[in-house]
Structure formats: structure tokens, C-alpha cells
Design a protein around this motif. Structure first.
Motif, short mmCIF file in Angstrom:
data_model
loop_
_atom_site.label_atom_id
_atom_site.label_comp_id
_atom_site.label_asym_id
_atom_site.label_seq_id
_atom_site.Cartn_x
_atom_site.Cartn_y
_atom_site.Cartn_z
N HIS A 29 -7.31 14.74 34.04
CA HIS A 29 -8.68 15.27 33.98
C HIS A 29 -9.73 14.19 33.73
O HIS A 29 -10.89 14.51 33.52
CB HIS A 29 -8.77 16.32 32.87
CG HIS A 29 -7.95 17.55 33.14
ND1 HIS A 29 -8.42 18.62 33.84
CD2 HIS A 29 -6.67 17.84 32.82
CE1 HIS A 29 -7.48 19.55 33.92
NE2 HIS A 29 -6.40 19.09 33.30
N GLN A 30 -9.35 12.91 33.75
CA GLN A 30 -10.28 11.84 33.42
C GLN A 30 -11.42 11.73 34.41
O GLN A 30 -11.24 12.06 35.59
CB GLN A 30 -9.52 10.51 33.33
CG GLN A 30 -8.81 10.10 34.62
CD GLN A 30 -7.99 8.85 34.41
OE1 GLN A 30 -8.49 7.81 34.04
NE2 GLN A 30 -6.69 8.95 34.67
N PRO A 31 -12.60 11.25 33.94
CA PRO A 31 -12.93 10.92 32.55
C PRO A 31 -13.16 12.19 31.75
O PRO A 31 -13.86 13.10 32.19
CB PRO A 31 -14.22 10.10 32.68
CG PRO A 31 -14.83 10.59 33.95
CD PRO A 31 -13.70 10.96 34.86
N VAL A 32 -12.57 12.27 30.55
CA VAL A 32 -12.57 13.50 29.78
C VAL A 32 -12.98 13.19 28.33
O VAL A 32 -12.65 12.14 27.80
CB VAL A 32 -11.17 14.15 29.83
CG1 VAL A 32 -10.11 13.24 29.24
CG2 VAL A 32 -11.15 15.50 29.16
N THR A 33 -13.72 14.11 27.72
CA THR A 33 -14.17 13.93 26.35
C THR A 33 -13.18 14.57 25.38
O THR A 33 -12.30 15.34 25.79
CB THR A 33 -15.55 14.57 26.13
OG1 THR A 33 -15.43 16.00 26.28
CG2 THR A 33 -16.57 14.05 27.13
N ARG A 34 -13.35 14.27 24.09
CA ARG A 34 -12.49 14.87 23.07
C ARG A 34 -12.61 16.40 23.10
O ARG A 34 -11.62 17.11 23.02
CB ARG A 34 -12.87 14.36 21.68
CG ARG A 34 -11.99 14.94 20.57
CD ARG A 34 -12.62 14.70 19.20
NE ARG A 34 -12.96 13.30 19.02
CZ ARG A 34 -12.07 12.37 18.70
NH1 ARG A 34 -10.81 12.68 18.53
NH2 ARG A 34 -12.45 11.12 18.56
N ALA A 35 -13.84 16.90 23.25
CA ALA A 35 -14.04 18.35 23.27
C ALA A 35 -13.31 18.99 24.45
O ALA A 35 -12.75 20.09 24.32
CB ALA A 35 -15.53 18.68 23.33
N GLU A 36 -13.30 18.31 25.59
CA GLU A 36 -12.61 18.84 26.76
C GLU A 36 -11.10 18.81 26.56
O GLU A 36 -10.38 19.71 27.01
CB GLU A 36 -13.02 18.04 28.00
CG GLU A 36 -14.47 18.30 28.39
CD GLU A 36 -15.03 17.24 29.34
OE1 GLU A 36 -16.11 17.48 29.89
OE2 GLU A 36 -14.40 16.17 29.50
N ILE A 37 -10.59 17.77 25.89
CA ILE A 37 -9.16 17.72 25.57
C ILE A 37 -8.79 18.88 24.66
O ILE A 37 -7.78 19.56 24.85
CB ILE A 37 -8.80 16.38 24.89
CG1 ILE A 37 -9.00 15.21 25.86
CG2 ILE A 37 -7.36 16.39 24.38
CD1 ILE A 37 -8.88 13.84 25.21
N GLU A 38 -9.64 19.15 23.66
CA GLU A 38 -9.38 20.26 22.73
C GLU A 38 -9.41 21.60 23.45
O GLU A 38 -8.62 22.50 23.15
CB GLU A 38 -10.43 20.23 21.62
CG GLU A 38 -10.30 19.04 20.68
CD GLU A 38 -11.43 18.96 19.68
OE1 GLU A 38 -12.45 19.67 19.85
OE2 GLU A 38 -11.32 18.18 18.69
N ALA A 39 -10.32 21.74 24.43
CA ALA A 39 -10.41 23.00 25.16
C ALA A 39 -9.14 23.27 25.95
O ALA A 39 -8.68 24.41 26.06
CB ALA A 39 -11.62 22.97 26.09
N VAL A 40 -8.55 22.22 26.50
CA VAL A 40 -7.31 22.38 27.28
C VAL A 40 -6.13 22.64 26.37
O VAL A 40 -5.32 23.54 26.61
CB VAL A 40 -7.05 21.13 28.15
CG1 VAL A 40 -5.69 21.25 28.84
CG2 VAL A 40 -8.16 20.96 29.19
N ARG A 41 -6.02 21.88 25.27
CA ARG A 41 -4.88 22.03 24.36
C ARG A 41 -4.98 23.27 23.49
O ARG A 41 -3.97 23.79 23.03
CB ARG A 41 -4.75 20.80 23.46
CG ARG A 41 -4.32 19.53 24.18
CD ARG A 41 -3.87 18.48 23.17
NE ARG A 41 -2.69 18.90 22.45
CZ ARG A 41 -2.48 18.67 21.16
NH1 ARG A 41 -3.39 18.05 20.43
NH2 ARG A 41 -1.36 19.07 20.57
N GLY A 42 -6.18 23.72 23.23
CA GLY A 42 -6.36 24.90 22.39
C GLY A 42 -6.32 24.59 20.91
O GLY A 42 -6.31 25.52 20.09
N VAL A 43 -6.26 23.32 20.54
CA VAL A 43 -6.26 22.91 19.13
C VAL A 43 -7.17 21.69 18.99
O VAL A 43 -7.49 21.02 19.97
CB VAL A 43 -4.84 22.54 18.62
CG1 VAL A 43 -3.93 23.75 18.66
CG2 VAL A 43 -4.25 21.40 19.44
#
Length: 220
Positions: free
Chosen positions: A98-112
Motif C-alpha cells: 500500500h506504499q506510500p502509507v501513513t501510520r493511520a492507514e496501517i492501523e486502519a488495515v490492521r484494525g489495531v
């Protein structure tokens, strides 16, 4: 000795002696002007196929490496790789696809919530780098993979990222996938740069970002 044969031998010598993979441009700078480097590389690649040491392309550069089916013979001479936690594996996979990806976007995908320690480990290992800042309020830092990531997993480019099953086999993902994780359509360009500022262009109005990736203990 014919000129093509000499070029092929010269490329072989350069790659053998190099401490890291070499690009076509790197090789061309060391060879006589006009040398057909792509031809020499392809000739070497074909000649090395099926042998114990093969010529391969990783991250757009070339190197000799042990044939994959003989890798087990090297186990006693190789250092034990640092194992990534499940959180780090998932985070790395999300960044890769998904790059370039922000921390918030990583959290949205992982759910945590994303652990700062997890990103810190990936940055320390050189598998991930900070790409720039998103053109959105707050200018959040974006993350992407590095050439070392491609070299580590033996990928010629990001366009060669594997599917879900191959990701698990390569250790990019554990058996339990994070909620909401999907492997994007491989035909989609892997990088979307138009909404990302590099650090220099964003420097004048960007806050400090050290706290974005250090300081917390890695998730268990």
C-alpha cells in the motif's frame, strides 16, 4: 577472443568481485564505451541457469547467488536472521502493498493501533524508510520499502510482489491475517506519489517526526 565474449567475461568478473549488486549503469561505467551490457548480462544469465551459482536480478540490479534448491547447503555458514514479530510481519506486508502509507492507514488495515516500536524495528533493519509527508492536514509521515527489502526477498521490483500464499511462504505474513487485510490487484501501480511531499519541500511547515516511529515497546 571475440568482443562479445570479452564483454561477457568482464561483466562476470565485475559481478563476482562486487560487494553488492550492480546495475547496468554501474557495469557500463567500468566497461569500454559502447559495450553491450544488456547482451552480456543475458548471455551470463542463460549460461548460469541450472548451475550451483546463478545470475539473478534484484531491485533492478544484478548479482550472483546460490541456486535456490541448494540454499540448504549454506545454512551453517549463514547468520541466523533476526525474526520479525507477527506485528512487524503484518506491518511490513501492508507497507509493501500500500506504499506510500501513513501510520493511520496501517492501523486502519490492521484494525489495531500501530506500535511505534514495530516501525522502529523495520526502520532499523533497513527494510522500510520514511518516504515523505502526505499532502493532508498534519503532514503525516509516509512509509515505503527499500532496495534492501527487495534484495532480502529476492524481488526484481515491487511489481513482482507475490500473492497471498507466496507471502506466507516467504515469511511476509503469519498464518493469521490482520482484519481487513487485502492484497491489491497486481495490475495496479504499487506507488502513488502525487499526494506525497518529500521532506525537503515539507520542511518549512512540518512538525518534528521522531515521535512518529520511536519510543514505544513493540507489540506482543
Amino acid at each position: 577472443m571475440s568482443e562479445p565474449t570479452l564483454i561477457e567475461r568482464a561483466i562476470e568478473a565485475l559481478l563476482f568481485a562486487a560487494a553488492e549488486p550492480l546495475s547496468v549503469e554501474d557495469l557500463a561505467r567500468r566497461l569500454p564505451e559502447g559495450a553491450d551490457v544488456p547482451w552480456g548480462l543475458e548471455a551470463l544469465r542463460q549460461r548460469s541457469q541450472g548451475r550451483g551459482v546463478e545470475l539473478v536480478q534484484v531491485a533492478g540490479r544484478w548479482r550472483f547467488q546460490t541456486a535456490q534448491d541448494l540454499a540448504y547447503l549454506m545454512t551453517e555458514e549463514r547468520e541466523e536472521p533476526r525474526r520479525l514479530s507477527k506485528a512487524a510481519q503484518e506491518t511490513l506486508a501492508i507497507i509493501a502493498y500500500h506504499q506510500p502509507v501513513t501510520r493511520a492507514e496501517i492501523e486502519a488495515v490492521r484494525g489495531v493501533q500501530a506500535s511505534k516500536g514495530t516501525l522502529d524495528v523495520l526502520l532499523e533493519l533497513g527494510l522500510v524508510r520514511m518516504r515523505g509527508r502526505r499532502r493532508t492536514p498534519g503532514r503525516p509521515v509516509t512509509y515505503g520499502t527499500t532496495d534492501l527489502f527487495l534484495e532480502h526477498y529476492g524481488l526484481p521490483s515491487l511489481g513482482d510482489l507475490p500473492g497471498m500464499a507466496e507471502m506466507k511462504a516467504a515469511g511476509l505474513l503469519g498464518l493469521d491475517l490482520p482484519p481487513g487485510f487485502e492484497v491489491p490487484d497486481p495490475s495496479r501501480p504499487p506507488l502513488e506519489e502525487e499526494d506525497v511531499l518529500d521532506f525537503e519541500s515539507a520542511a518549512d511547515d512540518s512538525p518534528e517526526f521522531v515521535q512518529d516511529y520511536v519510543g514505544e515497546e513493540e507489540e506482543r
